[in-house]
Design a protein around this motif. Sequence first.
Motif, PDB file in Angstrom:
ATOM      1  N   ALA A  77      27.895  55.468  76.981  1.00  0.00           N
ATOM      2  CA  ALA A  77      28.004  55.215  78.346  1.00  0.00           C
ATOM      3  C   ALA A  77      27.170  54.162  79.136  1.00  0.00           C
ATOM      4  O   ALA A  77      27.450  53.474  79.927  1.00  0.00           O
ATOM      5  CB  ALA A  77      27.951  56.387  79.171  1.00  0.00           C
ATOM      6  N   TYR A  78      25.723  54.310  78.749  1.00  0.00           N
ATOM      7  CA  TYR A  78      24.851  53.618  79.442  1.00  0.00           C
ATOM      8  C   TYR A  78      25.144  52.110  78.813  1.00  0.00           C
ATOM      9  O   TYR A  78      25.111  51.015  79.859  1.00  0.00           O
ATOM     10  CB  TYR A  78      23.407  53.931  78.727  1.00  0.00           C
ATOM     11  N   GLY A  79      25.685  51.672  77.698  1.00  0.00           N
ATOM     12  CA  GLY A  79      26.016  50.719  77.205  1.00  0.00           C
ATOM     13  C   GLY A  79      27.045  49.926  78.070  1.00  0.00           C
ATOM     14  O   GLY A  79      27.071  48.630  78.044  1.00  0.00           O
ATOM     15  N   ALA A  93      25.911  59.869  76.138  1.00  0.00           N
ATOM     16  CA  ALA A  93      25.291  59.258  77.262  1.00  0.00           C
ATOM     17  C   ALA A  93      24.931  57.853  76.533  1.00  0.00           C
ATOM     18  O   ALA A  93      24.716  56.850  77.638  1.00  0.00           O
ATOM     19  CB  ALA A  93      23.902  60.263  77.548  1.00  0.00           C
ATOM     20  N   VAL A  94      24.330  57.512  75.280  1.00  0.00           N
ATOM     21  CA  VAL A  94      24.019  56.416  74.996  1.00  0.00           C
ATOM     22  C   VAL A  94      25.259  55.042  75.102  1.00  0.00           C
ATOM     23  O   VAL A  94      24.869  54.261  75.631  1.00  0.00           O
ATOM     24  CB  VAL A  94      23.639  56.310  73.235  1.00  0.00           C
ATOM     25  N   ASP A 149      27.933  50.864  81.120  1.00  0.00           N
ATOM     26  CA  ASP A 149      27.764  51.268  82.479  1.00  0.00           C
ATOM     27  C   ASP A 149      28.887  52.070  83.009  1.00  0.00           C
ATOM     28  O   ASP A 149      29.597  51.837  84.040  1.00  0.00           O
ATOM     29  CB  ASP A 149      27.669  49.944  83.408  1.00  0.00           C
ATOM     30  N   ARG A 203      19.577  46.596  70.466  1.00  0.00           N
ATOM     31  CA  ARG A 203      20.764  46.855  71.249  1.00  0.00           C
ATOM     32  C   ARG A 203      21.372  45.637  71.894  1.00  0.00           C
ATOM     33  O   ARG A 203      20.505  44.740  72.578  1.00  0.00           O
ATOM     34  CB  ARG A 203      20.999  48.227  72.253  1.00  0.00           C
ATOM     35  N   GLU A 246      30.372  56.449  83.391  1.00  0.00           N
ATOM     36  CA  GLU A 246      29.646  57.990  83.654  1.00  0.00           C
ATOM     37  C   GLU A 246      30.080  58.718  82.017  1.00  0.00           C
ATOM     38  O   GLU A 246      31.080  58.495  81.404  1.00  0.00           O
ATOM     39  CB  GLU A 246      30.598  58.696  84.506  1.00  0.00           C
ATOM     40  N   THR A 247      29.063  59.179  81.689  1.00  0.00           N
ATOM     41  CA  THR A 247      29.081  59.937  80.447  1.00  0.00           C
ATOM     42  C   THR A 247      30.209  60.760  80.119  1.00  0.00           C
ATOM     43  O   THR A 247      30.810  60.548  78.807  1.00  0.00           O
ATOM     44  CB  THR A 247      27.848  60.769  80.216  1.00  0.00           C
TER      45      THR A 247
END
Length: 93
Positions: free
Chosen positions: A16-18, A13-14, A20, A74, A22-23
Amino acid sequence: MAFEDDAVQVPAAVIAYGFDLETPMVQSLMRSGELTSLCEKGENEDVGRYRLTFFYKNRRFQLIVNSTGKILQRSVIDFGDRELPAALHKPGI
């Protein structure tokens, strides 16, 4: 974050967030080699810190974490339509 046998485990999830994403995509992109990573252990004044760098397409996502896994910093570099420069794949950059 978790540290085991000199390896750092970063939750999908980290990452994926970086980027943009989907996890669920993260693991398959890593398996296919489309998303790669680099881990550097701090020296001198950076002892106890790690720089974790992830590469995907034309983007670089970087985390600086301490020895407990807390994210200290980050950053994301997105080169838009241009290819990510090869120099950004090298340690210390």
